[in-house]
Design a protein around this motif. Structure first.
Motif, PDB file in Angstrom:
ATOM      1  N   VAL A 103       0.832  -1.216   0.000  1.00  0.00           N
ATOM      2  CA  VAL A 103       0.000   0.000   0.000  1.00  0.00           C
ATOM      3  C   VAL A 103       0.864   1.263   0.000  1.00  0.00           C
ATOM      4  CG1 VAL A 103      -1.924  -1.143   1.144  1.00  0.00           C
ATOM      5  CG2 VAL A 103      -0.153  -0.075   2.540  1.00  0.00           C
ATOM      6  N   MET A 104       2.111   1.130  -0.381  1.00  0.00           N
ATOM      7  CA  MET A 104       3.016   2.276  -0.378  1.00  0.00           C
ATOM      8  C   MET A 104       2.574   3.313  -1.413  1.00  0.00           C
ATOM      9  SD  MET A 104       5.741   3.293   1.264  1.00  0.00           S
ATOM     10  CE  MET A 104       6.508   1.773   1.838  1.00  0.00           C
ATOM     11  N   LYS A 105       2.606   4.581  -1.033  1.00  0.00           N
ATOM     12  CA  LYS A 105       2.243   5.657  -1.948  1.00  0.00           C
ATOM     13  C   LYS A 105       3.203   5.693  -3.132  1.00  0.00           C
ATOM     14  CE  LYS A 105       0.274   8.588   1.686  1.00  0.00           C
ATOM     15  NZ  LYS A 105       0.376   9.896   2.403  1.00  0.00           N
ATOM     16  N   GLU A 106       2.698   6.054  -4.283  1.00  0.00           N
ATOM     17  CA  GLU A 106       3.495   5.999  -5.507  1.00  0.00           C
ATOM     18  C   GLU A 106       4.626   7.015  -5.517  1.00  0.00           C
ATOM     19  OE1 GLU A 106       1.443   5.932  -9.156  1.00  0.00           O
ATOM     20  OE2 GLU A 106       0.205   4.196  -8.649  1.00  0.00           O
ATOM     21  N   ASN A 107       4.509   8.075  -4.740  1.00  0.00           N
ATOM     22  CA  ASN A 107       5.579   9.072  -4.718  1.00  0.00           C
ATOM     23  C   ASN A 107       6.746   8.657  -3.818  1.00  0.00           C
ATOM     24  OD1 ASN A 107       3.934   9.397  -2.404  1.00  0.00           O
ATOM     25  ND2 ASN A 107       4.733  11.465  -2.096  1.00  0.00           N
ATOM     26  N   VAL A 108       6.611   7.553  -3.109  1.00  0.00           N
ATOM     27  CA  VAL A 108       7.687   7.045  -2.252  1.00  0.00           C
ATOM     28  C   VAL A 108       8.544   6.080  -3.047  1.00  0.00           C
ATOM     29  CG1 VAL A 108       8.256   5.687  -0.198  1.00  0.00           C
ATOM     30  CG2 VAL A 108       6.361   7.325  -0.142  1.00  0.00           C
ATOM     31  N   SER A 109       9.854   6.357  -3.105  1.00  0.00           N
ATOM     32  CA  SER A 109      10.750   5.513  -3.888  1.00  0.00           C
ATOM     33  C   SER A 109      11.793   4.789  -3.062  1.00  0.00           C
ATOM     34  CB  SER A 109      11.460   6.362  -4.956  1.00  0.00           C
ATOM     35  OG  SER A 109      12.185   7.404  -4.351  1.00  0.00           O
ATOM     36  N   ALA A 110      11.925   5.114  -1.767  1.00  0.00           N
ATOM     37  CA  ALA A 110      12.944   4.469  -0.947  1.00  0.00           C
ATOM     38  C   ALA A 110      12.492   4.409   0.503  1.00  0.00           C
ATOM     39  CB  ALA A 110      14.277   5.209  -1.052  1.00  0.00           C
ATOM     40  N   VAL A 111      12.978   3.374   1.206  1.00  0.00           N
ATOM     41  CA  VAL A 111      12.598   3.158   2.599  1.00  0.00           C
ATOM     42  C   VAL A 111      13.860   3.034   3.448  1.00  0.00           C
ATOM     43  CG1 VAL A 111      11.350   1.688   4.219  1.00  0.00           C
ATOM     44  CG2 VAL A 111      10.520   1.937   1.864  1.00  0.00           C
ATOM     45  N   VAL A 112      13.862   3.754   4.565  1.00  0.00           N
ATOM     46  CA  VAL A 112      14.972   3.722   5.516  1.00  0.00           C
ATOM     47  C   VAL A 112      14.675   2.702   6.605  1.00  0.00           C
ATOM     48  CG1 VAL A 112      16.200   5.062   7.271  1.00  0.00           C
ATOM     49  CG2 VAL A 112      15.618   6.113   5.074  1.00  0.00           C
ATOM     50  N   PHE A 113      15.670   1.851   6.902  1.00  0.00           N
ATOM     51  CA  PHE A 113      15.565   0.900   8.005  1.00  0.00           C
ATOM     52  C   PHE A 113      16.532   1.288   9.116  1.00  0.00           C
ATOM     53  CE2 PHE A 113      14.715  -2.781   4.814  1.00  0.00           C
ATOM     54  CZ  PHE A 113      13.397  -2.372   4.657  1.00  0.00           C
ATOM     55  N   PRO A 114      16.159   1.120  10.380  1.00  0.00           N
ATOM     56  CA  PRO A 114      17.145   1.214  11.457  1.00  0.00           C
ATOM     57  C   PRO A 114      18.071  -0.009  11.420  1.00  0.00           C
ATOM     58  CG  PRO A 114      14.884   1.417  12.290  1.00  0.00           C
ATOM     59  CD  PRO A 114      14.789   0.913  10.881  1.00  0.00           C
ATOM     60  N   LEU A 115      19.338   0.217  11.722  1.00  0.00           N
ATOM     61  CA  LEU A 115      20.326  -0.855  11.749  1.00  0.00           C
ATOM     62  C   LEU A 115      20.488  -1.380  13.164  1.00  0.00           C
ATOM     63  CD1 LEU A 115      22.672  -2.570  10.579  1.00  0.00           C
ATOM     64  CD2 LEU A 115      24.176  -0.607  11.002  1.00  0.00           C
ATOM     65  N   GLY A 116      20.270  -2.680  13.351  1.00  0.00           N
ATOM     66  CA  GLY A 116      20.566  -3.342  14.611  1.00  0.00           C
ATOM     67  C   GLY A 116      21.938  -3.992  14.541  1.00  0.00           C
ATOM     68  N   ARG A 117      22.509  -4.267  15.697  1.00  0.00           N
ATOM     69  CA  ARG A 117      23.876  -4.799  15.737  1.00  0.00           C
ATOM     70  C   ARG A 117      23.960  -5.982  16.686  1.00  0.00           C
ATOM     71  NH1 ARG A 117      27.958  -3.620  12.390  1.00  0.00           N
ATOM     72  NH2 ARG A 117      27.411  -1.414  12.579  1.00  0.00           N
ATOM     73  N   ALA A 118      24.622  -7.033  16.245  1.00  0.00           N
ATOM     74  CA  ALA A 118      24.998  -8.129  17.126  1.00  0.00           C
ATOM     75  C   ALA A 118      26.508  -8.283  17.065  1.00  0.00           C
ATOM     76  CB  ALA A 118      24.310  -9.428  16.708  1.00  0.00           C
ATOM     77  N   PHE A 119      27.116  -8.630  18.183  1.00  0.00           N
ATOM     78  CA  PHE A 119      28.573  -8.779  18.235  1.00  0.00           C
ATOM     79  C   PHE A 119      28.920  -9.934  19.163  1.00  0.00           C
ATOM     80  CE2 PHE A 119      32.919  -7.458  19.634  1.00  0.00           C
ATOM     81  CZ  PHE A 119      33.508  -7.484  18.380  1.00  0.00           C
ATOM     82  N   MET A 120      29.709 -10.851  18.638  1.00  0.00           N
ATOM     83  CA  MET A 120      30.129 -12.039  19.371  1.00  0.00           C
ATOM     84  C   MET A 120      28.921 -12.790  19.933  1.00  0.00           C
ATOM     85  SD  MET A 120      33.629 -10.795  21.266  1.00  0.00           S
ATOM     86  CE  MET A 120      34.193 -12.509  21.479  1.00  0.00           C
ATOM     87  N   GLY A 121      27.861 -12.851  19.128  1.00  0.00           N
ATOM     88  CA  GLY A 121      26.685 -13.632  19.476  1.00  0.00           C
ATOM     89  C   GLY A 121      25.668 -12.935  20.343  1.00  0.00           C
ATOM     90  N   ARG A 122      25.857 -11.656  20.634  1.00  0.00           N
ATOM     91  CA  ARG A 122      24.919 -10.933  21.502  1.00  0.00           C
ATOM     92  C   ARG A 122      24.324  -9.741  20.776  1.00  0.00           C
ATOM     93  NH1 ARG A 122      25.700  -9.241  27.810  1.00  0.00           N
ATOM     94  NH2 ARG A 122      23.913  -7.827  27.982  1.00  0.00           N
ATOM     95  N   ARG A 123      22.987  -9.613  20.801  1.00  0.00           N
ATOM     96  CA  ARG A 123      22.348  -8.413  20.269  1.00  0.00           C
ATOM     97  C   ARG A 123      22.654  -7.249  21.195  1.00  0.00           C
ATOM     98  NH1 ARG A 123      17.752  -8.245  17.039  1.00  0.00           N
ATOM     99  NH2 ARG A 123      17.845  -6.000  17.432  1.00  0.00           N
ATOM    100  N   LEU A 124      23.180  -6.185  20.637  1.00  0.00           N
ATOM    101  CA  LEU A 124      23.502  -4.997  21.414  1.00  0.00           C
ATOM    102  C   LEU A 124      22.286  -4.075  21.443  1.00  0.00           C
ATOM    103  CD1 LEU A 124      27.106  -4.306  20.058  1.00  0.00           C
ATOM    104  CD2 LEU A 124      26.420  -5.744  21.986  1.00  0.00           C
ATOM    105  N   ARG A 125      21.985  -3.532  22.610  1.00  0.00           N
ATOM    106  CA  ARG A 125      20.789  -2.714  22.784  1.00  0.00           C
ATOM    107  C   ARG A 125      21.111  -1.272  23.156  1.00  0.00           C
ATOM    108  NH1 ARG A 125      16.894  -6.064  20.579  1.00  0.00           N
ATOM    109  NH2 ARG A 125      17.193  -8.182  21.363  1.00  0.00           N
ATOM    110  N   HIS A 126      22.376  -0.985  23.427  1.00  0.00           N
ATOM    111  CA  HIS A 126      22.740   0.338  23.939  1.00  0.00           C
ATOM    112  C   HIS A 126      23.877   0.917  23.099  1.00  0.00           C
ATOM    113  CE1 HIS A 126      20.912  -2.010  27.255  1.00  0.00           C
ATOM    114  NE2 HIS A 126      20.280  -0.867  27.489  1.00  0.00           N
ATOM    115  N   GLY A 127      24.617   1.895  23.660  1.00  0.00           N
ATOM    116  CA  GLY A 127      25.627   2.565  22.851  1.00  0.00           C
ATOM    117  C   GLY A 127      24.969   3.374  21.754  1.00  0.00           C
ATOM    118  N   ILE A 128      25.558   3.346  20.565  1.00  0.00           N
ATOM    119  CA  ILE A 128      24.995   4.104  19.441  1.00  0.00           C
ATOM    120  C   ILE A 128      24.251   3.216  18.457  1.00  0.00           C
ATOM    121  CG2 ILE A 128      26.796   5.859  19.595  1.00  0.00           C
ATOM    122  CD1 ILE A 128      27.998   4.543  17.032  1.00  0.00           C
TER     123      ILE A 128
END
Length: 300
Positions: A103-128
């Protein structure tokens, strides 16, 4: 399945490719793997999971490789998603894509996603880790990668951009040695970019900022401000901001290692190379360009 193709660039990604493709097979109509003649089982696994594998020599950077893919792959869907082999969409993001894309409007051509991070097997929830956003989903023919030494972003050629709420996750499973080796290479390019920001070493200044999403423009402005801060102190300050102010310490040992290695060690290594080049070249721009070429094989 959604009217969506996925493009994944690979070289020896046997450790990641199954997780990535099983993830996108949940919602994508077509998956293309553009491989650089991997010597492991990357291509075999990709084919087993239904992806179309196209072999293409590495042109020197991911921007050129992805632009080649956009120009040459038989993409027949309206939408295209770009993921790295070590990335995946969260289930929440998949549900959001399924809900919003048809149902995306026709004037929309790109979508921004937030980037999540995992490091050494752990999802990071803090920092930047919760502050980084990227364009990864777009209408076919509406974007193109800029040509840049590193940190390339997609330029929006036409239309508007919207932001989704849920994350895709960068979760590299390789060893610390891989991390160190990769960031040593990155640090040389980052040093060159900081010198360019300070001394205008490249032939052309960055133009076309309006072609990027707001998040990219803000990030570039932050880098310009960072380039004006004192050497070495800025690396320590960046670590302190991430680990203390932004509560990175709440992510345990993995959070400390991520913020220390990627925030302090890496940034100090960048500054050491900037310091080395300034000692050798002074403020002579031509000497800096030649030094970068001779010592690091970097051309600005």
């Amino acid at each position: 399945m959604l009217d969506l193709s996925v493009i994944v660039l690979t070289y020896n990604e046997e450790i990641h490719i199954r997780r990535c493709l099983e993830n996108v097979n949940l919602f994508a109509a077509k998956v293309f793997v553009v491989d650089c003649f991997s010597t492991d089982r990357t291509a075999q696994i990709a084919r087993e999971l239904g992806a179309e594998v196209v072999e293409h020599e590495w042109p020197g950077n991911q921007a050129e490789q992805f632009n080649w893919a956009l120009d040459n792959l038989p993409i027949q869907t309206e939408w295209v998603l770009r993921l790295d082999a070590d990335e995946y969409a969260t289930l929440e993001l998949i549900q959001e894509i399924r809900k919003e894309l048809p149902v995306m409007k026709e004037n929309v051509s790109a979508v921004v996603f937030p980037l999540g991070r995992a490091f050494m097997g752990r999802r990071l929830r803090h920092g930047i880790v919760n502050g980084i956003k990227m364009v990864r989903l777009f209408r076919n023919g509406c974007v193109r990668y800029e040509q840049r030494l590193m940190d390339e972003h997609l330029m929006i050629l036409k239309g508007e951009t919207v932001a989704f709420q849920y994350q895709f996750v960068d979760d590299n499973l390789n060893s610390i040695k891989y991390f160190i080796d990769k960031h040593n290479t990155y640090s040389s390019k980052e040093a060159a970019l900081l010198l360019d920001a300070e001394f205008y070493l490249s032939d052309e200044l960055e133009e076309g900022s309006s072609d990027f999403c707001e998040e990219v423009r803000e990030k570039r402005e932050q880098k310009r401000r960072y380039a004006r801060l004192p050497l070495f102190w800025r690396a320590f300050g960046y670590f302190f901001y991430r680990y203390i102010v932004k509560l990175g310490f709440l992510d345990g040992k993995e959070g400390f290692l991520w913020d220390f290695l990627q925030g302090w060690w890496y940034r100090t290594l960048v500054d050491a190379k900037v310091f080395e080049i300034k000692k050798a070249c002074g403020n002579d721009k031509s000497k800096m360009r030649q030094y970068l070429l001779d010592k690091y094989n970097i051309t600005l």
